[in-house]
Motif scaffolding. Structure first.
Motif, mmCIF file in Angstrom:
data_model
loop_
_atom_site.group_PDB
_atom_site.id
_atom_site.type_symbol
_atom_site.label_atom_id
_atom_site.label_comp_id
_atom_site.label_asym_id
_atom_site.label_seq_id
_atom_site.Cartn_x
_atom_site.Cartn_y
_atom_site.Cartn_z
ATOM 1 N N LYS A 167 75.655 120.516 95.081
ATOM 2 C CA LYS A 167 76.006 121.206 96.325
ATOM 3 C C LYS A 167 76.607 122.582 96.083
ATOM 4 C CE LYS A 167 76.765 116.947 98.952
ATOM 5 N NZ LYS A 167 77.765 116.117 99.709
ATOM 6 N N ALA A 168 77.082 122.815 94.865
ATOM 7 C CA ALA A 168 77.683 124.112 94.534
ATOM 8 C C ALA A 168 76.657 125.098 93.969
ATOM 9 C CB ALA A 168 78.815 123.914 93.531
ATOM 10 N N GLY A 169 75.381 124.664 93.914
ATOM 11 C CA GLY A 169 74.338 125.536 93.380
ATOM 12 C C GLY A 169 74.310 125.573 91.873
ATOM 13 N N GLN A 170 74.745 124.487 91.239
ATOM 14 C CA GLN A 170 74.798 124.432 89.777
ATOM 15 C C GLN A 170 73.994 123.259 89.224
ATOM 16 O OE1 GLN A 170 78.871 124.378 88.480
ATOM 17 N NE2 GLN A 170 79.286 126.461 89.178
ATOM 18 N N ILE A 171 73.604 123.405 87.974
ATOM 19 C CA ILE A 171 72.934 122.352 87.221
ATOM 20 C C ILE A 171 73.837 121.976 86.051
ATOM 21 C CG2 ILE A 171 70.974 121.800 85.711
ATOM 22 C CD1 ILE A 171 69.929 122.020 88.458
ATOM 23 N N HIS A 172 74.024 120.691 85.839
ATOM 24 C CA HIS A 172 74.781 120.214 84.681
ATOM 25 C C HIS A 172 73.888 119.261 83.893
ATOM 26 C CE1 HIS A 172 78.713 121.776 86.061
ATOM 27 N NE2 HIS A 172 78.217 121.543 87.273
ATOM 28 N N ALA A 173 73.800 119.469 82.585
ATOM 29 C CA ALA A 173 72.917 118.623 81.774
ATOM 30 C C ALA A 173 73.408 118.547 80.331
ATOM 31 C CB ALA A 173 71.489 119.174 81.798
ATOM 32 N N PRO A 174 73.210 117.407 79.676
ATOM 33 C CA PRO A 174 73.571 117.265 78.264
ATOM 34 C C PRO A 174 72.434 117.753 77.364
ATOM 35 C CG PRO A 174 72.771 115.179 79.079
ATOM 36 C CD PRO A 174 72.722 116.127 80.240
ATOM 37 N N ILE A 175 72.761 118.345 76.232
ATOM 38 C CA ILE A 175 71.703 118.788 75.310
ATOM 39 C C ILE A 175 71.909 118.244 73.890
ATOM 40 C CG2 ILE A 175 71.084 120.898 76.587
ATOM 41 C CD1 ILE A 175 72.793 122.439 74.442
ATOM 42 N N GLY A 176 72.806 117.266 73.738
ATOM 43 C CA GLY A 176 72.991 116.687 72.413
ATOM 44 C C GLY A 176 74.445 116.386 72.126
ATOM 45 N N LYS A 177 74.748 116.231 70.840
ATOM 46 C CA LYS A 177 76.094 115.910 70.384
ATOM 47 C C LYS A 177 76.586 117.003 69.428
ATOM 48 C CE LYS A 177 76.430 111.705 72.225
ATOM 49 N NZ LYS A 177 77.521 111.284 73.135
ATOM 50 N N ASN A 188 67.137 122.389 71.864
ATOM 51 C CA ASN A 188 67.297 121.616 73.103
ATOM 52 C C ASN A 188 67.711 122.512 74.261
ATOM 53 O OD1 ASN A 188 66.623 119.269 71.796
ATOM 54 N ND2 ASN A 188 68.671 118.377 71.842
ATOM 55 N N PHE A 189 68.595 123.457 73.959
ATOM 56 C CA PHE A 189 69.048 124.415 74.981
ATOM 57 C C PHE A 189 67.874 125.221 75.525
ATOM 58 C CE2 PHE A 189 70.485 128.739 76.014
ATOM 59 C CZ PHE A 189 71.436 128.467 76.990
ATOM 60 N N LYS A 190 67.049 125.729 74.625
ATOM 61 C CA LYS A 190 65.886 126.516 75.046
ATOM 62 C C LYS A 190 64.920 125.677 75.884
ATOM 63 C CE LYS A 190 62.209 129.551 73.350
ATOM 64 N NZ LYS A 190 61.180 128.978 74.252
ATOM 65 N N ALA A 191 64.719 124.420 75.498
ATOM 66 C CA ALA A 191 63.821 123.542 76.252
ATOM 67 C C ALA A 191 64.325 123.346 77.680
ATOM 68 C CB ALA A 191 63.684 122.199 75.544
#
Length: 230
Positions: A167-177, A188-191
């Motif tokens: 709702k705040a116009g953001q995306i949150h996602a994990p890309i590893g450890k 992973n970040f680039k993907a």
């Protein structure tokens, strides 16, 4: 404002709040500034130039991270007959139909992702409130409503993640450890960023990728220079 502990304050000194770091440098810095003793997740926060209130500017998609997430996901497949056998052969952790539906209605949620064959959705739909509230409802757009259960299970096990605009116009996602090599985190970040660019709504105007920051679960935020991705 939340107070941070001594360890956080110490590692935060390594990060400049005014600097936008190149992706490779950002990944190295996130690894250095992870203060916890456990293997923290590296998370990405993206602010997009879209209006989350408008349906034609919704952003949602999936991406298979080339190096996985570092977490083994428990997959539940709703399927019958041959498709159930196919799901089991593909490595699904749980497979069933009405038996699994009844189990969930009784409060069982020992899984991370749900996949369903299209012919099961009339029954699975009964779990809408239970699964939807936890973000577990199978969805065609996420590739989790499909007859190709082998592909779905394999992709999830390989590191497939779903991203969705909040709702705040953001995306949150994990890309590893943080235990990942910086190079693998960078891949992973680039993907993820490439997938976000592909998911750009036609109605989006102006700068689409506004800001991106990466951080470990317990670490400070590191701003990323986005010029090469725009």
């Amino acid at each position: 404002m939340a107070k941070h502990g001594k360890k956080w304050q110490e590692v935060a000194k390594l990060v400049s709040a005014e600097t936008f770091y190149e992706p490779a440098d950002a990944m190295e810095l996130v690894k250095k500034t992870a203060p916890a003793k456990f293997d923290e997740t590296v998370e990405v926060a993206v602010r997009l130039g879209v209006d989350p209130r408008k349906q034609d500017q919704a952003v949602r998609g999936v991406v298979v991270l080339p190096n996985g997430t570092g977490k083994s996901k428990r997959v539940l497949v709703f399927a019958k007959g041959d498709k159930a056998k196919e799901a089991e052969a593909a490595g699904a952790d749980y497979v069933g139909d009405t038996d699994m539906i009844n189990k969930i209605q009784q409060g069982w949620f020992d899984f991370d992702v749900c996949v369903a064959t299209p012919d099961m959705m009339s029954e699975v739909g009964k779990l809408g409130r239970l699964l939807g509230g936890k973000g577990l409802m199978p969805n065609p757009k996420a590739g989790t409503v499909t007859f190709d259960v082998t592909k779905a299970v394999n992709e999830i096990k390989a590191g497939k993640i779903e991203f969705r605009l909040d709702k705040a116009g953001q995306i949150h996602a994990p890309i590893g450890k943080v235990s990942f090599d910086a190079e693998k985190l960078g891949e992973n970040f680039k993907a993820l960023v490439d997938a976000l660019n592909r998911a750009k709504p036609a109605a989006a105007k102006g700068v689409y990728l506004r800001n991106i920051a990466v951080s470990s679960t317990m670490g400070p935020s590191v701003k990323v220079n986005l010029q090469s991705f725009r």
